[in-house]
Design a protein around this motif. Structure first.
Motif, PDB file in Angstrom:
ATOM      1  N   LEU A   1      41.576  30.934  29.344  1.00  0.00           N
ATOM      2  CA  LEU A   1      41.696  32.238  29.919  1.00  0.00           C
ATOM      3  C   LEU A   1      42.843  32.972  30.332  1.00  0.00           C
ATOM      4  O   LEU A   1      43.073  34.190  29.874  1.00  0.00           O
ATOM      5  N   VAL A   2      43.846  32.413  30.990  1.00  0.00           N
ATOM      6  CA  VAL A   2      44.810  32.960  31.347  1.00  0.00           C
ATOM      7  C   VAL A   2      46.041  33.518  30.319  1.00  0.00           C
ATOM      8  O   VAL A   2      46.248  34.695  30.569  1.00  0.00           O
ATOM      9  N   PRO A   3      46.017  33.089  29.173  1.00  0.00           N
ATOM     10  CA  PRO A   3      46.927  33.726  28.160  1.00  0.00           C
ATOM     11  C   PRO A   3      46.287  35.018  27.448  1.00  0.00           C
ATOM     12  O   PRO A   3      46.811  35.951  27.118  1.00  0.00           O
ATOM     13  N   PHE A   4      44.870  35.246  27.729  1.00  0.00           N
ATOM     14  CA  PHE A   4      44.148  36.279  27.268  1.00  0.00           C
ATOM     15  C   PHE A   4      44.297  37.501  28.220  1.00  0.00           C
ATOM     16  O   PHE A   4      44.334  38.565  28.068  1.00  0.00           O
ATOM     17  N   LEU A   5      44.169  36.923  29.708  1.00  0.00           N
ATOM     18  CA  LEU A   5      43.809  37.985  30.802  1.00  0.00           C
ATOM     19  C   LEU A   5      45.302  38.330  31.221  1.00  0.00           C
ATOM     20  O   LEU A   5      45.297  39.520  31.705  1.00  0.00           O
ATOM     21  N   THR A   6      46.523  37.759  31.248  1.00  0.00           N
ATOM     22  CA  THR A   6      47.621  37.997  31.546  1.00  0.00           C
ATOM     23  C   THR A   6      48.126  39.279  30.924  1.00  0.00           C
ATOM     24  O   THR A   6      48.397  40.313  31.613  1.00  0.00           O
ATOM     25  N   PRO A   7      48.254  39.374  29.412  1.00  0.00           N
ATOM     26  CA  PRO A   7      48.650  40.867  28.931  1.00  0.00           C
ATOM     27  C   PRO A   7      47.598  41.932  29.364  1.00  0.00           C
ATOM     28  O   PRO A   7      48.299  43.103  29.577  1.00  0.00           O
ATOM     29  N   LEU A   8      46.451  41.608  29.626  1.00  0.00           N
ATOM     30  CA  LEU A   8      45.379  42.803  29.792  1.00  0.00           C
ATOM     31  C   LEU A   8      45.569  42.996  31.079  1.00  0.00           C
ATOM     32  O   LEU A   8      45.612  44.420  31.424  1.00  0.00           O
ATOM     33  N   PHE A   9      46.061  42.186  32.331  1.00  0.00           N
ATOM     34  CA  PHE A   9      46.244  42.849  33.465  1.00  0.00           C
ATOM     35  C   PHE A   9      47.479  43.536  33.601  1.00  0.00           C
ATOM     36  O   PHE A   9      47.884  44.341  34.412  1.00  0.00           O
ATOM     37  N   ARG A  10      48.699  42.845  33.084  1.00  0.00           N
ATOM     38  CA  ARG A  10      49.809  43.368  32.967  1.00  0.00           C
ATOM     39  C   ARG A  10      49.840  44.858  32.349  1.00  0.00           C
ATOM     40  O   ARG A  10      50.484  45.767  32.769  1.00  0.00           O
ATOM     41  N   GLY A  11      49.073  45.081  31.217  1.00  0.00           N
ATOM     42  CA  GLY A  11      49.003  46.305  30.839  1.00  0.00           C
ATOM     43  C   GLY A  11      48.462  47.411  31.714  1.00  0.00           C
ATOM     44  O   GLY A  11      48.614  48.493  31.566  1.00  0.00           O
ATOM     45  N   THR A  12      47.484  46.817  32.539  1.00  0.00           N
ATOM     46  CA  THR A  12      46.958  47.741  33.597  1.00  0.00           C
ATOM     47  C   THR A  12      47.941  48.379  34.418  1.00  0.00           C
ATOM     48  O   THR A  12      48.022  49.534  34.715  1.00  0.00           O
ATOM     49  N   PHE A  13      49.248  47.798  34.662  1.00  0.00           N
ATOM     50  CA  PHE A  13      50.218  48.468  35.643  1.00  0.00           C
ATOM     51  C   PHE A  13      50.931  48.999  34.498  1.00  0.00           C
ATOM     52  O   PHE A  13      51.508  50.107  34.794  1.00  0.00           O
ATOM     53  N   SER A  14      51.546  48.467  33.467  1.00  0.00           N
ATOM     54  CA  SER A  14      52.402  49.105  32.628  1.00  0.00           C
ATOM     55  C   SER A  14      52.128  50.245  31.887  1.00  0.00           C
ATOM     56  O   SER A  14      52.883  51.315  32.063  1.00  0.00           O
ATOM     57  N   LEU A  15      50.803  50.387  31.641  1.00  0.00           N
ATOM     58  CA  LEU A  15      50.497  51.583  30.958  1.00  0.00           C
ATOM     59  C   LEU A  15      49.760  52.634  32.051  1.00  0.00           C
ATOM     60  O   LEU A  15      49.272  53.757  31.544  1.00  0.00           O
ATOM     61  N   ASP A  16      49.839  51.864  33.293  1.00  0.00           N
ATOM     62  CA  ASP A  16      49.015  52.855  34.611  1.00  0.00           C
ATOM     63  C   ASP A  16      47.505  53.176  34.027  1.00  0.00           C
ATOM     64  O   ASP A  16      47.424  54.449  34.213  1.00  0.00           O
ATOM     65  N   TYR A  17      47.020  52.207  33.706  1.00  0.00           N
ATOM     66  CA  TYR A  17      45.451  52.494  33.205  1.00  0.00           C
ATOM     67  C   TYR A  17      44.636  51.493  33.921  1.00  0.00           C
ATOM     68  O   TYR A  17      44.792  50.204  33.676  1.00  0.00           O
TER      69      TYR A  17
END
Length: 81
Positions: A1-17
Motif C-alpha cells: 500500500l505504501v507505494p500507492f499512498l505515499t504519492p497521494l499523501f504528498r500530493g495533499t501537501f504539494s497541491l495544498d488540497y
C-alpha cells in the motif's frame, strides 16, 4: 500500500488540497452500559466516524511532528503523550 499512498499523501501537501470527503465526520452516541439513567450526558460515549485515509494521513503527520520534536529536542524531558 505504501507505494500507492505515499504519492497521494504528498500530493495533499504539494497541491495544498485536502479532499472534502476526508474532512467530513459523523459523531454517534452510544449508551454506556450499566448506567441508571441516560438523561445525564456522562452516560453516553461519543464515537467519531471519519474517513480511513484521513485518519491514516493524520497519524503519519502526527508521528512525523513527534519525531521532529524529539530530534530537535524542543520538548521538555518530562513531556509524555
Amino acid at each position: 500500500l505504501v507505494p500507492f499512498l505515499t504519492p497521494l499523501f504528498r500530493g495533499t501537501f504539494s497541491l495544498d488540497y485536502y479532499p472534502e470527503e476526508w474532512a467530513r465526520t459523523e459523531t454517534i452516541l452510544l449508551k454506556k452500559p450499566g448506567k441508571s439513567t441516560y438523561t445525564d450526558p456522562s452516560s453516553w460515549r461519543p464515537i467519531i466516524l471519519s474517513d480511513g485515509l484521513a485518519r491514516l494521513l493524520n497519524a503519519v503527520v502526527a508521528d512525523e511532528i513527534s519525531t521532529m520534536c524529539e530530534h530537535l529536542k524542543i520538548l521538555p524531558p518530562n513531556h509524555f503523550g
